[in-house]
Design an enzyme around this catalytic site. Structure first.
Site, PDB file in Angstrom:
ATOM      1  N   GLY A 160       8.370   1.961  -2.439  1.00  0.00           N
ATOM      2  CA  GLY A 160       7.761   0.666  -2.180  1.00  0.00           C
ATOM      3  C   GLY A 160       6.368   0.552  -2.762  1.00  0.00           C
ATOM      4  O   GLY A 160       6.108   0.967  -3.899  1.00  0.00           O
ATOM      5  N   CYS A 161       5.459   0.007  -1.965  1.00  0.00           N
ATOM      6  CA  CYS A 161       4.102  -0.254  -2.433  1.00  0.00           C
ATOM      7  C   CYS A 161       3.346   1.016  -2.812  1.00  0.00           C
ATOM      8  O   CYS A 161       2.386   0.968  -3.581  1.00  0.00           O
ATOM      9  CB  CYS A 161       3.316  -1.020  -1.367  1.00  0.00           C
ATOM     10  N   ALA A 162       3.749   2.161  -2.288  1.00  0.00           N
ATOM     11  CA  ALA A 162       3.086   3.425  -2.624  1.00  0.00           C
ATOM     12  C   ALA A 162       3.541   3.985  -3.962  1.00  0.00           C
ATOM     13  O   ALA A 162       2.957   4.951  -4.470  1.00  0.00           O
ATOM     14  CB  ALA A 162       3.334   4.456  -1.526  1.00  0.00           C
ATOM     15  N   GLY A 163       4.564   3.392  -4.569  1.00  0.00           N
ATOM     16  CA  GLY A 163       5.206   3.986  -5.723  1.00  0.00           C
ATOM     17  C   GLY A 163       4.330   4.126  -6.955  1.00  0.00           C
ATOM     18  O   GLY A 163       4.462   5.102  -7.706  1.00  0.00           O
ATOM     19  N   LEU A 362      -0.334   2.505   0.024  1.00  0.00           N
ATOM     20  CA  LEU A 362       0.427   2.802   1.238  1.00  0.00           C
ATOM     21  C   LEU A 362       1.825   2.230   1.093  1.00  0.00           C
ATOM     22  O   LEU A 362       2.020   1.190   0.465  1.00  0.00           O
ATOM     23  CB  LEU A 362      -0.261   2.177   2.453  1.00  0.00           C
TER      24      LEU A 362
END
Length: 376
Positions: A160-163, A362
């Site tokens: 997700g956004c941490a990728g 995150l």
């Protein structure tokens, strides 16, 4: 001492032999949609489900996003689409936009003196959580661009956004092991294609106000690669991956017959405020760096409240998050690609030799990814 993965590097050896980021390229989806247009669309969609719809729609204005870019125009979202149809569009658009981002990265005239050839790329890390493909997208792209057939493929799904930050960390580790390597980190997120017209949950309403499509590619090189650039480059000095136990319900997807349904907890800002500071402190202590030494905060702007939580938990001045806020205003939350848009802006317009930065994002898990940068 160097600890692989969660790595430690002392000040005396800080920039002597670490991988560096040479270039970032982006591809902007062709349909810009203003936040005012998104509000009108959401009101029509959700007004029968929520009696207090006008109050709830303030999340669109309060989020500070002015426009976003989508792979399809707004009319496309007014009718239902099957999971198969949406994923087929993902396959087509991810390849097309991925090609564009790679081309922009390898021929970036702002940071590179000359284009990097496709045959020089040893590995491609492909990051995405908004569509499914086997073979993965980078294999399809390799049939469009003249990469070596021996290029290593490392697709990563589900961060997700941490990728985006995680992809940089994995590329950094690869280049530590193979210092003569040049590798790409390609993030393709078509969040709009996961939109569920018949999902009348508050999570979907919040997601509709935030998420957008974005594509970014980063070129990372090992220490053995000779610098051939126009400016100072950020070297990656270390990284830290952290997982919060038993937090799977904070953000992510529920996968149903109709596709991907967003999970987005209202507690994310408070979780960040309580969890992020000790996480960052541990990382910086291992690197022998004080927070006051950080000049550039390359933080993923998950939303206005997320940026405020960064600021409150770490005591960061507003001006240190200006670039993250600018990207949020202009593009929205593009999941993994967003932090790379922030990195591109800082690399090309703000950072100078000797300055220190921290990159962070995150994501589902609940998790964080941190990297320490030093411009050399």
């Amino acid at each position: 001492m160097l600890l692989f993965g969660n790595s430690k590097y002392t000040k005396s050896t800080r920039c002597s032999s670490m991988p560096k980021i040479l270039s970032v390229g982006t591809a902007i989806p062709k349909y810009p949609i203003s936040q005012d247009t998104a509000v009108e669309f959401a009101k029509e969609l959700f007004e029968e489900s929520f009696k207090d719809i006008n109050r709830l729609l303030t999340v669109f204005q309060n989020g500070q996003i002015e426009k976003r870019h989508f792979a399809k125009d707004v009319e496309w979202f007014s009718t239902p689409h099957t999971f198969e149809e949406k994923n087929n569009i993902y396959l087509e658009e991810a390849v097309a936009y991925g090609v564009n981002a790679i081309q922009a990265c390898l021929s970036n005239t702002v940071t590179l003196k000359s284009p990097v050839q496709y045959e020089e790329i040893e590995a491609i890390f492909y990051i995405s959580t908004t569509g499914m493909s086997t073979p993965s997208i980078e294999a399809r792209i390799m049939n469009k661009l003249p990469f070596s057939p021996y290029t290593k493929r490392i697709p990563i799904w589900g961060l997700g956004c941490a990728g985006g930050a995680a992809g940089l960390s994995r590329a950094y580790e690869y280049c530590l092991a193979f210092p003569d390597a040049k590798v790409l980190v390609l993030c393709v997120e078509l969040c709009s294609l996961t939109f569920q017209k018949n999902d009348h949950s508050k999570s979907n309403l919040v997601g509709t106000s935030l998420f957008a499509d974005g594509i970014a590619c980063v070129l990372v090189a090992g220490d053995g690669v000779a610098l051939d650039g126009k400016q100072a480059y950020p070297r990656i000095l270390g990284s830290q991956s952290t997982l919060m136990k038993d937090s799977e319900d904070v953000m992510g997807w529920e996968i149903k017959n109709e596709g991907l349904y967003v999970v987005f907890s209202r507690d994310i800002p408070s979780i960040i405020e309580n969890w992020l500071a000790p996480n960052v402190k541990r990382f910086l202590d291992q690197q022998d760096i004080r927070l006051e030494e950080i000049e550039h905060f390359v933080f993923h702007p998950g939303g206005k409240k997320v940026l405020e939580a960064y600021k409150e938990s770490l005591g960061i001045p507003d001006e240190k998050l200006e670039t993250s806020m600018k990207v949020l205003k202009e593009y929205g939350n593009m999941s993994s690609a967003t932090v790379l848009y922030v990195l591109k802006e800082i690399m090309e317009t703000k950072a100078g030799k000797g300055q220190i930065g921290i990159a962070g994002a995150l994501g589902p898990g609940f998790s964080s990814e941190l990297l320490l940068l030093n411009w050399e």
